[in-house]
Design a protein around this motif. Structure first.
Motif, PDB file in Angstrom:
ATOM      1  N   LEU A 147     -11.675 -16.423 -65.860  1.00 34.60           N
ATOM      2  CA  LEU A 147     -10.849 -15.547 -66.684  1.00 34.60           C
ATOM      3  C   LEU A 147     -10.653 -14.209 -65.973  1.00 34.60           C
ATOM      4  CD1 LEU A 147      -9.477 -15.203 -69.494  1.00 34.60           C
ATOM      5  CD2 LEU A 147     -11.689 -14.362 -70.346  1.00 34.60           C
ATOM      6  N   LYS A 148      -9.418 -13.868 -65.660  1.00 35.15           N
ATOM      7  CA  LYS A 148      -9.124 -12.641 -64.908  1.00 35.15           C
ATOM      8  C   LYS A 148      -9.251 -11.407 -65.787  1.00 35.15           C
ATOM      9  CE  LYS A 148      -6.017 -14.628 -61.426  1.00 35.15           C
ATOM     10  NZ  LYS A 148      -6.251 -16.050 -61.714  1.00 35.15           N
TER      11      LYS A 148
ATOM     12  N   ARG B 122      -7.346 -10.398 -69.340  1.00 32.96           N
ATOM     13  CA  ARG B 122      -6.877 -11.637 -69.960  1.00 32.96           C
ATOM     14  C   ARG B 122      -7.888 -12.124 -71.005  1.00 32.96           C
ATOM     15  NH1 ARG B 122      -2.141 -13.526 -70.350  1.00 32.96           N
ATOM     16  NH2 ARG B 122      -2.771 -15.698 -70.062  1.00 32.96           N
ATOM     17  N   GLN B 123      -7.380 -12.866 -71.968  1.00 31.47           N
ATOM     18  CA  GLN B 123      -8.165 -13.339 -73.111  1.00 31.47           C
ATOM     19  C   GLN B 123      -8.071 -14.856 -73.187  1.00 31.47           C
ATOM     20  OE1 GLN B 123      -8.330 -11.323 -77.312  1.00 31.47           O
ATOM     21  NE2 GLN B 123      -6.511 -12.579 -77.286  1.00 31.47           N
ATOM     22  N   ARG B 124      -9.108 -15.483 -73.749  1.00 31.07           N
ATOM     23  CA  ARG B 124      -9.159 -16.941 -73.843  1.00 31.07           C
ATOM     24  C   ARG B 124      -9.846 -17.343 -75.143  1.00 31.07           C
ATOM     25  NH1 ARG B 124     -10.409 -19.605 -68.253  1.00 31.07           N
ATOM     26  NH2 ARG B 124      -8.135 -19.445 -68.126  1.00 31.07           N
TER      27      ARG B 124
ATOM     28  N   THR C 105     -12.504 -11.866 -73.968  1.00 29.99           N
ATOM     29  CA  THR C 105     -11.669 -11.068 -73.076  1.00 29.99           C
ATOM     30  C   THR C 105     -12.490 -10.541 -71.913  1.00 29.99           C
ATOM     31  OG1 THR C 105     -10.256 -10.334 -74.902  1.00 29.99           O
ATOM     32  CG2 THR C 105     -10.211  -9.003 -72.911  1.00 29.99           C
TER      33      THR C 105
ATOM     34  N   LYS D 153       2.266 -10.079 -71.885  1.00 32.26           N
ATOM     35  CA  LYS D 153       2.500 -11.489 -72.153  1.00 32.26           C
ATOM     36  C   LYS D 153       1.382 -12.025 -73.059  1.00 32.26           C
ATOM     37  CE  LYS D 153       6.052 -12.412 -69.285  1.00 32.26           C
ATOM     38  NZ  LYS D 153       6.562 -11.054 -69.068  1.00 32.26           N
TER      39      LYS D 153
ATOM     40  N   MET E 151      -1.753 -13.411 -74.523  1.00 26.93           N
ATOM     41  CA  MET E 151      -3.157 -13.355 -74.100  1.00 26.93           C
ATOM     42  C   MET E 151      -3.451 -12.255 -73.078  1.00 26.93           C
ATOM     43  SD  MET E 151      -4.975 -15.360 -75.958  1.00 26.93           S
ATOM     44  CE  MET E 151      -5.287 -16.975 -76.679  1.00 26.93           C
ATOM     45  N   ASP E 152      -2.516 -11.348 -72.836  1.00 24.45           N
ATOM     46  CA  ASP E 152      -2.820 -10.127 -72.084  1.00 24.45           C
ATOM     47  C   ASP E 152      -3.593  -9.166 -72.983  1.00 24.45           C
ATOM     48  OD1 ASP E 152      -1.550 -10.897 -69.769  1.00 24.45           O
ATOM     49  OD2 ASP E 152       0.214  -9.617 -70.034  1.00 24.45           O
TER      50      ASP E 152
ATOM     51  N   SER F  48      -4.410  -6.662 -77.676  1.00 28.57           N
ATOM     52  CA  SER F  48      -4.213  -7.997 -77.111  1.00 28.57           C
ATOM     53  C   SER F  48      -2.923  -8.575 -77.683  1.00 28.57           C
ATOM     54  CB  SER F  48      -5.389  -8.917 -77.449  1.00 28.57           C
ATOM     55  OG  SER F  48      -5.415  -9.219 -78.826  1.00 28.57           O
TER      56      SER F  48
ATOM     57  N   SER G 219      -1.786 -11.432 -79.041  1.00 27.81           N
ATOM     58  CA  SER G 219      -2.325 -12.667 -79.609  1.00 27.81           C
ATOM     59  C   SER G 219      -2.288 -12.550 -81.123  1.00 27.81           C
ATOM     60  CB  SER G 219      -3.762 -12.897 -79.117  1.00 27.81           C
ATOM     61  OG  SER G 219      -4.610 -11.855 -79.555  1.00 27.81           O
TER      62      SER G 219
END
Length: 356
Positions: free
Chosen positions: A66-67, A70-72, A90, A152, A154-155, A169, A171
């Motif tokens: 995960l960069k 960024r969020q996941r 994040t 964008k 999930m940023d 975020s 999202s």
């Protein structure tokens, strides 16, 4: 206002659930989700990579990949492969920010402290969280912070909104484009007022939040997923990246890996599916599902159900055996002693509009 996970929460505002739902689908809606837990996970080494590897011991998700910024989506699993909670993770550059559900907040923090204390510091933040959702969400937020328009899905980034330092975020949990805004608790009211001053933004309660997420095919923890459901049964295995699967760079190593990896390879015995009841009457959660119209063979249960204003009729989700999960299959739900036909349907019920 109603009690929810230890908080007083608004079910609806004066407009009512139906209008709030359509407001979010057509313009922009503002939700107070400050009851959710915001947790910082910081490696004692100071390296975010070490925090990522530590958290991977508790979730079947690729956190190392995960960069920053960024969020996941992910979930805590238990030793049986059940789901303890679902969460957002994040990479904030020098630490991880983990957002967990309100009802699981204390247990999640205790879980992370018990399992990760040797390598990480775990801190529950005193911050509020607002969700701004809908096709006009970008315009509403950009009127106060123009730079967010370049984000964008999930940023995550720091942003100053109406003079308030926030973490934003791109999202949300409505199926629409939108943002979640972490804000110091003592500035939450100021931020909410600034956003609601925009003519396209209205406050939205828990009632519409539930119908929006159900139309979008999104799970509610405690209803659609819990410790009795695996990620593969729950149809959220898309969140298990290749690196954590069989043959991946960091295969397994999370609680319940044996069962979850086996189900990824061979399929589960049952599966969460979309359901469209015939007629106009919604079928509510906990309704039993049968394979026949006489109710002699029970095969599953509805986990969420309501009327979908944007879908134009009742929508539901539930679990069925693998033999009955094909789209178009007819099953029957027991409602007040009658057996009402439902059709297995593809999820989501409405098109998601995330800004990719």
């Amino acid at each position: 206002m109603v009690p929810f996970a230890g908080y007083d929460m608004p079910v609806q505002y004066p407009a009512g659930v139906l209008k709030e739902h359509l407001q979010t689908r057509e313009k922009a809606g503002l939700f107070d989700v400050s009851h959710m837990g915001q947790v910082i996970l910081r490696a004692r080494s100071g390296r975010v990579e070490d925090a990522a590897l530590a958290l991977e011991k508790l979730v079947p998700v690729d956190i190392l990949g995960l960069k920053a910024g960024r969020q996941r989506y992910g979930f805590f699993t238990d030793d049986n492969g059940g789901i303890l909670d679902d969460l957002m993770i994040t990479n904030r550059g020098d630490h991880l920010l983990v957002v967990v559900n309100a009802a699981c907040k204390d247990a999640d923090v205790a879980h992370m402290k018990a399992k990760l204390a040797d390598t990480c510091e775990v801190e529950l933040l005193d911050r509020a969280l607002l969700a701004l959702q809908g096709p006009k969400a970008e315009a509403v937020l950009a009127s106060l912070s123009p730079d967010i328009a370049s984000m964008k899905f999930m940023d995550v980034r720091d942003a100053t909104i109406a003079g308030i330092a926030c973490i934003v975020s791109r999202s949300g949990y409505s199926g629409e484009d939108g943002f979640e805004i972490s804000v110091p608790a003592d500035r939450a009211v100021d931020l909410a007022k600034a956003l609601l001053a925009h003519p396209d933004c209205e406050p939205i309660g828990l009632g519409a939040r539930d119908s929006l997420r159900l139309e979008a095919g999104l799970c509610l923890y405690g209803n659609d997923i819990d410790t009795t459901t695996s990620p593969v049964e729950g149809a959220i295995e898309w969140a298990i990246q290749k690196a954590r699967r069989k043959g991946g760079a960091r295969e397994g190593g999370f609680p319940g890996a044996e069962r979850i990896l086996s189900e990824l390879e061979n399929g589960p015995a049952r599966r969460r599916v979309g359901l469209k009841p015939d007629g106009k009457a919604p079928v509510r959660s906990h309704a039993k599902i049968y394979s026949d119209e006489n109710g002699t063979s029970e095969i599953g249960e509805v986990t969420s159900g309501t009327f979908g204003p944007s879908a134009g009729g009742p929508v539901a989700m539930g679990y069925l055996p693998s033999s009955h999960v094909a789209v178009g299959t007819t099953v029957y739900a027991e409602v007040r002693g009658k057996y009402l036909p439902m059709t297995v349907a593809a999820l989501p019920f409405v098109t998601q509009t995330y800004k990719r």
